[in-house]
Design a protein around this motif. Structure first.
Motif, mmCIF file in Angstrom:
data_model
loop_
_atom_site.group_PDB
_atom_site.id
_atom_site.type_symbol
_atom_site.label_atom_id
_atom_site.label_comp_id
_atom_site.label_asym_id
_atom_site.label_seq_id
_atom_site.Cartn_x
_atom_site.Cartn_y
_atom_site.Cartn_z
ATOM 1 N N THR A 229 -0.570 9.503 0.250
ATOM 2 C CA THR A 229 -1.436 9.626 -0.930
ATOM 3 C C THR A 229 -2.688 9.035 -0.896
ATOM 4 N N GLY A 230 -3.886 9.961 -1.049
ATOM 5 C CA GLY A 230 -5.030 9.442 -0.875
ATOM 6 C C GLY A 230 -5.678 9.369 -2.261
ATOM 7 N N PHE A 231 -6.434 8.336 -2.597
ATOM 8 C CA PHE A 231 -7.274 8.265 -3.888
ATOM 9 C C PHE A 231 -8.716 8.221 -3.654
ATOM 10 N N ARG B 196 -5.812 7.696 6.458
ATOM 11 C CA ARG B 196 -5.504 6.323 6.811
ATOM 12 C C ARG B 196 -3.938 6.285 6.016
ATOM 13 N N ALA B 197 -3.950 6.852 4.983
ATOM 14 C CA ALA B 197 -2.423 6.862 4.472
ATOM 15 C C ALA B 197 -1.369 7.360 5.311
ATOM 16 N N LEU B 198 -2.032 8.783 5.775
ATOM 17 C CA LEU B 198 -1.011 9.589 6.538
ATOM 18 C C LEU B 198 -0.675 8.779 8.114
ATOM 19 N N ALA B 199 -1.819 8.051 8.548
ATOM 20 C CA ALA B 199 -1.578 7.407 9.805
ATOM 21 C C ALA B 199 -0.462 6.359 9.612
ATOM 22 N N ARG C 125 6.042 4.742 -0.985
ATOM 23 C CA ARG C 125 4.719 5.422 -1.282
ATOM 24 C C ARG C 125 3.594 4.579 -0.604
ATOM 25 N N VAL C 126 2.929 5.456 0.227
ATOM 26 C CA VAL C 126 1.606 4.794 0.778
ATOM 27 C C VAL C 126 0.495 5.364 0.379
ATOM 28 N N ILE D 34 -4.884 -0.645 1.632
ATOM 29 C CA ILE D 34 -3.617 0.437 1.954
ATOM 30 C C ILE D 34 -2.522 -0.282 1.239
ATOM 31 N N GLU D 35 -1.986 0.374 0.110
ATOM 32 C CA GLU D 35 -0.856 -0.073 -0.857
ATOM 33 C C GLU D 35 0.608 0.613 -0.435
#
Length: 464
Positions: free
Chosen positions: A434-436, A412-415, A386-387, A457-458
């Motif tokens: 996932t974007g928070f 950014r997570a999708l990139a 999971r990003v 980014i985690e």
């Protein structure tokens, strides 16, 4: 000549009287035998109804046992419902905690789904048990109705037997009275014959008073004719008694038929009671089997979850251990709990969602290590990478490429996910973006250092 006629009359009386006494004795024996049969039949019918009462009590006890089992199953369903509600509350609370509780959220979601399935299955089984119990109760009520009918038939039989007993007692008394009356009449006839003999003897000895003796003889003959008529009346009464005995025998045959019908009903009731007992035993066995099967499934599921958790924890430990070696000493990368945290400045240019060359290199190292670990993870473990994208709390102007921090974090997570899939060949089935936005900070404050920590980014190895 007169003496010969007298002797002939006395000889006929001696022959008829013993035969009459024998007939009365045989009649009394028949009546006693009939009364004995009636008493025995009544006793057998009473024992049969008592046995049916005991069988009905046993059936009632089995129905109560099935109702208890149904209550236990209902209580189990209520407990499952309560556990589902509790797990739902835990899931809501875990969702409020965000990234730090993602593993617990996935586990609780799986438990909620499992418990909901078990609750639906238990509800269906309860419905089946209730239908079975309703059918058995209806059959028990029908058996009770049949038993009531048998009891009513038994009461009617007892009434008929009581009437028959009274009639037999009346016939016995009447027969005794007639016997006594016939004995008195016989005694009178003997006395009359004695007088007649005395009169004839006196006429032979004293011819002078023959006319007076003949008158006395005529009187005796008239008395004898009267006694003969009385004997004929007694014979008619005996014939009437024979008719009454035949009627009693007919009534006894009808009573026997009623008893045979009651016995047939009793056999049918026993067959139905045995069938009901078999159905109850089958239902109880099914309840016990279902409880054992559910316990085995729960134990197997718990064991499987523990094994998967242990396996995933082992591979997660290996994954982070390898990545720690690969990323050791690199600037902008840190380990927080079970996640690798990359600074956005390392992966992206400010305000951009395009990966920088340094960021691509670091992501490539992560994927290479992950490919080595993924080959060792069993197929039964449903894992994903999971990003998660995060920003600081500085709002965007809305005039650029992204309207707000939500879109920036998600982009950014999708990139990262698309680079892993398109450029590094990582399976998209094992990826999630996932974007928070700015709403899951790891540090609080508006200082530049604090905001730099929140822009990140985690990457996390977790269950689906």
């Amino acid at each position: 000549m007169g003496l010969s006629r007298r002797n002939s009359n006395r000889g006929g009386s001696d022959v008829v009287w013993p035969g009459f006494v024998d007939a009365m004795t045989a009649l009394l024996m028949v009546l006693m035998f009939v009364l004995t049969i009636v008493l025995v039949v009544q006793s057998v019918l009473r024992d049969t109804i008592t046995s049916q009462d005991k069988q009905l009590d046993s059936l009632t006890a089995q129905v109560a046992g099935l109702a208890d089992a149904l209550g236990l199953e209902t209580a189990r369903a209520d407990a499952l419902q309560a556990e589902v509600g509790r797990l739902g509350l835990d899931l809501a609370a875990a969702q409020a905690l965000g990234v730090q509780q993602e593993g617990q959220i996935a586990t609780l979601a799986g438990l909620v789904a499992t418990r909901e399935g078990e609750l639906a299955s238990a509800t269906a089984r309860i419905t089946d048990f209730e239908a079975q119990v309703a059918g058995l109760l209806a059959e028990r009520d029908a058996a009770q109705t049949r038993l009531t009918e048998l009891a009513a038939a038994r009461a009617a039989d007892q009434t008929a037997m009581a009437a028959l007993r009274e009639k037999l007692q009346g016939a016995d008394a009447e027969l005794t009275a007639m016997t006594l009356a016939l004995e008195a009449q016989r005694q009178k006839a003997e006395d009359t014959l004695t007088l007649l003999a005395a009169a004839e003897t006196k006429a032979a000895q004293d011819a002078e008073i023959l006319s007076g003796k003949e008158a006395l003889l005529a009187t005796a003959r008239a008395a004898l004719a009267t006694e003969t008529e009385r004997s004929a009346e007694s014979a008619r009464q005996v014939a009437l008694l024979n008719q009454q005995i035949a009627a009693l025998r007919s009534q006894l045959g009808e009573l026997q038929g009623m008893l045979d019908a009651a016995a047939a009903k009793d056999v049918a009731a026993k067959v139905q009671l045995e069938a009901l007992g078999s159905q109850l035993n089958s239902a109880l066995a099914q309840v016990a089997s279902e409880q054992r099967r559910r316990a085995d499934l729960e134990a197997a599921e718990a064991e499987r979850l523990r094994a998967e958790a242990q396996d995933l924890a082992k591979f997660r430990s290996e994954f982070f251990g390898e990545l720690s070696k690969v990323l050791a000493g690199r600037q902008g990368v840190r380990i927080v709990g079970d996640r690798f945290v990359f600074s956005s400045e390392v992966l992206f240019n400010p305000g951009s969602a395009d990966l920088a060359p340094e960021g691509r290199a670091q992501i490539a190292g992560v994927v290479a290590t992950l490919n080595e670990i993924a080959a060792q993870i069993p197929p039964g473990i449903d894992w994903i990478i999971r990003v998660d994208g995060h920003t600081d709390n500085v709002p965007l102007s809305g005039q650029g490429e992204f309207a707000d921090n939500w879109e920036l974090s998600q982009a950014r997570a999708l990139a990262v996910v698309r680079y892993m899939q398109d450029n590094l060949g990582f399976s998209p089935e094992r990826l999630a973006a996932t974007g928070f936005g700015e709403y899951q900070p790891v540090a609080v404050g508006d200082a530049p250092e604090t905001r730099a920590l929140n822009r990140r980014i985690e990457l996390k190895l977790t269950e689906r």
